[in-house]
Design a protein around this motif. Structure first.
Motif, PDB file in Angstrom:
ATOM      1  N   GLY A   8       0.828  -1.214   0.000  1.00  9.19           N
ATOM      2  CA  GLY A   8       0.000   0.000   0.000  1.00  9.19           C
ATOM      3  C   GLY A   8       0.852   1.249   0.000  1.00  9.19           C
ATOM      4  O   GLY A   8       1.838   1.351   0.744  1.00  9.19           O
ATOM      5  N   ALA A  12      -0.735   5.706   4.902  1.00 10.80           N
ATOM      6  CA  ALA A  12      -0.235   4.726   5.878  1.00 10.80           C
ATOM      7  C   ALA A  12       1.004   4.009   5.361  1.00 10.80           C
ATOM      8  O   ALA A  12       2.022   3.919   6.059  1.00 10.80           O
ATOM      9  N   PHE A  35      -1.367   1.244  -7.347  1.00 10.99           N
ATOM     10  CA  PHE A  35      -1.534   2.529  -8.036  1.00 10.99           C
ATOM     11  C   PHE A  35      -0.228   3.005  -8.669  1.00 10.99           C
ATOM     12  O   PHE A  35       0.849   2.498  -8.371  1.00 10.99           O
ATOM     13  N   CYS A  43      -7.567  13.725  -0.247  1.00  8.08           N
ATOM     14  CA  CYS A  43      -8.516  14.679   0.351  1.00  8.08           C
ATOM     15  C   CYS A  43      -8.598  15.970  -0.458  1.00  8.08           C
ATOM     16  O   CYS A  43      -9.593  16.682  -0.389  1.00  8.08           O
ATOM     17  N   PRO A  46     -11.349  16.944  -4.460  1.00  5.73           N
ATOM     18  CA  PRO A  46     -12.515  17.798  -4.734  1.00  5.73           C
ATOM     19  C   PRO A  46     -12.135  19.278  -4.866  1.00  5.73           C
ATOM     20  O   PRO A  46     -12.780  20.029  -5.597  1.00  5.73           O
ATOM     21  N   THR A  79       1.717  -2.552  -9.220  1.00  5.14           N
ATOM     22  CA  THR A  79       2.012  -3.951  -8.899  1.00  5.14           C
ATOM     23  C   THR A  79       0.998  -4.419  -7.859  1.00  5.14           C
ATOM     24  O   THR A  79       0.854  -3.788  -6.815  1.00  5.14           O
ATOM     25  N   VAL A  81      -0.379  -7.193  -5.222  1.00  3.98           N
ATOM     26  CA  VAL A  81      -0.072  -8.396  -4.433  1.00  3.98           C
ATOM     27  C   VAL A  81      -1.291  -9.301  -4.473  1.00  3.98           C
ATOM     28  O   VAL A  81      -2.403  -8.888  -4.140  1.00  3.98           O
ATOM     29  N   THR A 108      -3.432  -1.644   3.197  1.00  3.76           N
ATOM     30  CA  THR A 108      -4.241  -1.804   1.987  1.00  3.76           C
ATOM     31  C   THR A 108      -5.447  -0.869   1.932  1.00  3.76           C
ATOM     32  O   THR A 108      -6.183  -0.873   0.939  1.00  3.76           O
ATOM     33  N   GLY A 109      -5.654  -0.076   2.977  1.00  2.00           N
ATOM     34  CA  GLY A 109      -6.624   1.008   2.912  1.00  2.00           C
ATOM     35  C   GLY A 109      -8.081   0.576   2.806  1.00  2.00           C
ATOM     36  O   GLY A 109      -8.508  -0.388   3.433  1.00  2.00           O
ATOM     37  N   TRP A 110      -8.809   1.302   1.982  1.00  2.00           N
ATOM     38  CA  TRP A 110     -10.249   1.067   1.849  1.00  2.00           C
ATOM     39  C   TRP A 110     -10.616   1.013   0.376  1.00  2.00           C
ATOM     40  O   TRP A 110      -9.846   1.426  -0.481  1.00  2.00           O
ATOM     41  N   ILE A 128     -14.570   8.126  -6.766  1.00  2.00           N
ATOM     42  CA  ILE A 128     -13.234   8.745  -6.761  1.00  2.00           C
ATOM     43  C   ILE A 128     -12.351   8.060  -5.737  1.00  2.00           C
ATOM     44  O   ILE A 128     -12.739   7.919  -4.577  1.00  2.00           O
ATOM     45  N   LEU A 155     -17.352  13.737   1.822  1.00  2.00           N
ATOM     46  CA  LEU A 155     -16.863  13.822   0.440  1.00  2.00           C
ATOM     47  C   LEU A 155     -17.957  14.324  -0.511  1.00  2.00           C
ATOM     48  O   LEU A 155     -17.687  15.118  -1.419  1.00  2.00           O
ATOM     49  N   GLY A 278      -3.473   2.266   9.041  1.00  2.00           N
ATOM     50  CA  GLY A 278      -4.283   3.076   8.127  1.00  2.00           C
ATOM     51  C   GLY A 278      -5.741   2.666   8.105  1.00  2.00           C
ATOM     52  O   GLY A 278      -6.269   2.114   9.066  1.00  2.00           O
ATOM     53  N   ILE A 294     -11.930   3.763  10.420  1.00  2.00           N
ATOM     54  CA  ILE A 294     -12.180   4.994   9.686  1.00  2.00           C
ATOM     55  C   ILE A 294     -13.649   5.100   9.280  1.00  2.00           C
ATOM     56  O   ILE A 294     -14.213   6.170   9.190  1.00  2.00           O
TER      57      ILE A 294
HETATM   58  C1  LIG Z   1     -11.565  12.042  -2.823  1.00  2.00           C
HETATM   59  C2  LIG Z   1     -11.213  11.722  -1.405  1.00  2.00           C
HETATM   60  C3  LIG Z   1     -11.309  12.694  -0.427  1.00  2.00           C
HETATM   61  C4  LIG Z   1     -10.979  12.414   0.900  1.00  2.00           C
HETATM   62  N1  LIG Z   1     -11.092  13.394   1.832  1.00  2.00           N
HETATM   63  C5  LIG Z   1     -10.729  13.146   3.103  1.00  2.00           C
HETATM   64  C6  LIG Z   1     -10.755  14.169   4.097  1.00  2.00           C
HETATM   65  O1  LIG Z   1     -11.080  15.319   3.787  1.00  2.00           O
HETATM   66  N2  LIG Z   1     -10.388  13.858   5.364  1.00  2.00           N
HETATM   67  C7  LIG Z   1      -9.998  12.578   5.708  1.00  2.00           C
HETATM   68  O2  LIG Z   1      -9.669  12.318   6.859  1.00  2.00           O
HETATM   69  N3  LIG Z   1      -9.963  11.591   4.786  1.00  2.00           N
HETATM   70  C8  LIG Z   1     -10.312  11.837   3.510  1.00  2.00           C
HETATM   71  N4  LIG Z   1     -10.254  10.847   2.582  1.00  2.00           N
HETATM   72  C9  LIG Z   1      -9.891   9.495   3.021  1.00  2.00           C
HETATM   73  C10 LIG Z   1      -8.393   9.362   3.173  1.00  2.00           C
HETATM   74  O3  LIG Z   1      -7.791   9.651   1.966  1.00  2.00           O
HETATM   75  C11 LIG Z   1      -8.074   7.962   3.616  1.00  2.00           C
HETATM   76  O4  LIG Z   1      -8.399   7.914   4.953  1.00  2.00           O
HETATM   77  C12 LIG Z   1      -6.622   7.632   3.434  1.00  2.00           C
HETATM   78  O5  LIG Z   1      -6.336   7.658   2.056  1.00  2.00           O
HETATM   79  C13 LIG Z   1      -6.313   6.255   3.958  1.00  2.00           C
HETATM   80  O6  LIG Z   1      -4.957   5.999   3.719  1.00  2.00           O
HETATM   81  P1  LIG Z   1      -4.413   4.535   3.686  1.00  2.00           P
HETATM   82  O7  LIG Z   1      -2.959   4.635   3.371  1.00  2.00           O
HETATM   83  O8  LIG Z   1      -4.795   3.791   4.896  1.00  2.00           O
HETATM   84  O9  LIG Z   1      -5.167   3.787   2.482  1.00  2.00           O
HETATM   85  P2  LIG Z   1      -5.477   4.157   0.992  1.00  2.00           P
HETATM   86  O10 LIG Z   1      -5.243   5.589   0.712  1.00  2.00           O
HETATM   87  O11 LIG Z   1      -6.811   3.562   0.724  1.00  2.00           O
HETATM   88  O12 LIG Z   1      -4.358   3.372   0.178  1.00  2.00           O
HETATM   89  C14 LIG Z   1      -4.430   1.974  -0.014  1.00  2.00           C
HETATM   90  C15 LIG Z   1      -3.202   1.570  -0.806  1.00  2.00           C
HETATM   91  O13 LIG Z   1      -3.166   0.146  -0.844  1.00  2.00           O
HETATM   92  C16 LIG Z   1      -2.828  -0.268  -2.159  1.00  2.00           C
HETATM   93  N5  LIG Z   1      -3.323  -1.644  -2.297  1.00  2.00           N
HETATM   94  C17 LIG Z   1      -4.475  -2.170  -1.804  1.00  2.00           C
HETATM   95  N6  LIG Z   1      -4.536  -3.484  -2.080  1.00  2.00           N
HETATM   96  C18 LIG Z   1      -3.382  -3.788  -2.747  1.00  2.00           C
HETATM   97  C19 LIG Z   1      -2.849  -4.986  -3.299  1.00  2.00           C
HETATM   98  N7  LIG Z   1      -3.485  -6.153  -3.225  1.00  2.00           N
HETATM   99  N8  LIG Z   1      -1.653  -4.914  -3.928  1.00  2.00           N
HETATM  100  C20 LIG Z   1      -0.976  -3.746  -4.030  1.00  2.00           C
HETATM  101  N9  LIG Z   1      -1.435  -2.572  -3.511  1.00  2.00           N
HETATM  102  C21 LIG Z   1      -2.621  -2.617  -2.884  1.00  2.00           C
HETATM  103  C22 LIG Z   1      -3.459   0.771  -3.061  1.00  2.00           C
HETATM  104  O14 LIG Z   1      -2.829   0.815  -4.313  1.00  2.00           O
HETATM  105  C23 LIG Z   1      -3.191   2.042  -2.239  1.00  2.00           C
HETATM  106  O15 LIG Z   1      -1.883   2.521  -2.527  1.00  2.00           O
HETATM  107  C24 LIG Z   1     -10.570  11.097   1.247  1.00  2.00           C
HETATM  108  C25 LIG Z   1     -10.455  10.111   0.269  1.00  2.00           C
HETATM  109  C26 LIG Z   1     -10.776  10.410  -1.055  1.00  2.00           C
HETATM  110  C27 LIG Z   1     -10.641   9.335  -2.099  1.00  2.00           C
END
Ligand SMILES: Cc1cc2nc3c(=O)[nH]c(=O)nc-3n(C[C@H](O)[C@H](O)[C@H](O)COP(=O)(O)OP(=O)(O)OC[C@H]3O[C@@H](n4cnc5c(N)ncnc54)[C@H](O)[C@@H]3O)c2cc1C
Length: 302
Positions: A8, A12, A35, A43, A46, A79, A81, A108-110, A128, A155, A278, A294
């Motif tokens: 990811g 995070a 990605f 964030c 928009p 790439t 996983v 791996t986020g959401w 988005i 959002l 994350g 989250i």
């Molecule tokens: C348009 C938009 C606006 C937002 N606005 C806000 C805001 O104003 N305030 C706020 O608090 N939050 C906001 N968020 C949410 C915030 O962006 C998320 O909380 C944050 O991105 C979470 O980060 P993360 O690293 O945990 O996961 P993510 O950003 O979801 O990243 C997940 C990563 O995991 C990778 N991944 C997943 N599965 C695999 C796999 N099998 N193999 C390889 N890679 C993988 C993806 O490529 C990505 O890089 C917004 C999100 C969006 C999309």
């Protein structure tokens, strides 16, 4: 040499990989992401749509070269996983590459849970997430006359504030009775709602459900609601979101009632040498003494 693999490249994953390297340069840190980019603020998307932030460039913390060359991270973009062999201590990509690890960090986020609505796959129905796709959408906005945003969550509210600034007739469809009704009182939201309606011309459809989409030649032409049809070239769906835990579950990692990964105060999962951080993680909120993830912000307390 200790080998750390981070899956990811969101906030995070980027944070985990760079912090590990900052603590110990001798660590071999590999960051794998589906990605094209890492280290940007989704964030802000928009706000670029509405041109409050002029360019997408302004959302990136550092270029990829910084992480590769200055931080010394073995960065694998685009790439995916596919699987983890926990006994062997290795992850495998869809291309069949193997990345061995001593410690694995899941970031791996959401992801969106695509709702089961008629014609949800039409061109013009937008979720988005990835900044590259957002850039493509941004390029199309100049030709959009009417848009529908489904759900007055944070959002969704950011989008209905942004789209009118691109001269798009903007409709909000929401089953509640006022903006962000799940977590705010009506009087709190009133000034914002008045601004959106009176100054930006947003058309609010409260107490209304989204029921489907109609299109021609694969392109969206209207959004169907419980209160009739709304013509639209684009529809933004900002929910439902769920933690991405498929890989975690495949190796027996425990998830909680929100569906997110359970970790302790050291971000350790129940599987030895596997950590998580994350949006895929459930965490404890000390002031409330409750477990949250989250999604608690939009899906209620755990
Ligand atoms: C348009 C938009 C606006 C937002 N606005 C806000 C805001 O104003 N305030 C706020 O608090 N939050 C906001 N968020 C949410 C915030 O962006 C998320 O909380 C944050 O991105 C979470 O980060 P993360 O690293 O945990 O996961 P993510 O950003 O979801 O990243 C997940 C990563 O995991 C990778 N991944 C997943 N599965 C695999 C796999 N099998 N193999 C390889 N890679 C993988 C993806 O490529 C990505 O890089 C917004 C999100 C969006 C999309």
């Amino acid at each position: 040499m200790q080998r750390i693999v981070v899956i990811g490249g969101g906030g995070a994953g980027t944070g985990a990989a760079t912090n590990a390297k900052q603590l110990d340069r001798s660590l071999e840190v590999t960051l794998i992401t589906e990605f094209e980019d890492i280290a940007y603020s989704p964030c802000g998307i928009p706000y670029v749509f509405g041109r409050d932030i002029k360019k997408f460039d302004g959302l990136f913390l550092q270029p990829l070269e910084f992480y590769r060359e200055e931080m010394g991270i073995n960065l694998k973009t685009e790439t995916v996983v596919e699987s983890i062999d926990i006994d062997k201590g290795a992850v495998y990509t869809t291309e069949g590459e193997e990345y061995p690890f001593d410690k694995l960090i899941l970031c791996t986020g959401w992801e969106y849970e695509v709702p089961n609505l008629e014609n949800v796959d039409l061109d013009g129905v937008i979720f988005i997430k990835n900044i590259r796709r957002a850039m493509e959408i941004d390029g199309r906005l100049d030709n959009v006359k009417k848009a529908v945003v489904w759900q007055a969550k944070p959002l969704g509210v950011e989008l209905i504030e942004a789209l009118p600034k691109r001269d798009i007739e903007t409709h909000l469809v929401d089953s509640g009775s006022w903006l962000m009704s799940e977590f705010s009182d009506a009087d709190m939201m009133e000034p914002l709602q008045d601004h959106l309606v009176d100054d930006l011309g947003v058309k609010m459809h409260f107490g209304t459900d989204l029921t489907g989409f109609s299109g021609e030649n694969g392109k969206l032409t209207s959004v169907q609601t419980s209160d009739g049809s709304i013509d639209a070239d684009m529809a933004f769906l900002v929910d439902p979101m769920k933690p991405s835990t498929k890989l975690a579950k495949s190796i027996g990692i425990k998830t909680g009632s929100t569906g997110a990964i359970v970790v302790n105060n050291h971000m350790e999962t129940n599987v030895e040498n596997v950590y998580a951080a994350g949006a895929c993680v459930k965490y404890t909120c000390k002031p409330y003494s409750r477990n949250l993830c989250i999604y608690s912000r939009t899906h209620g307390w755990d």
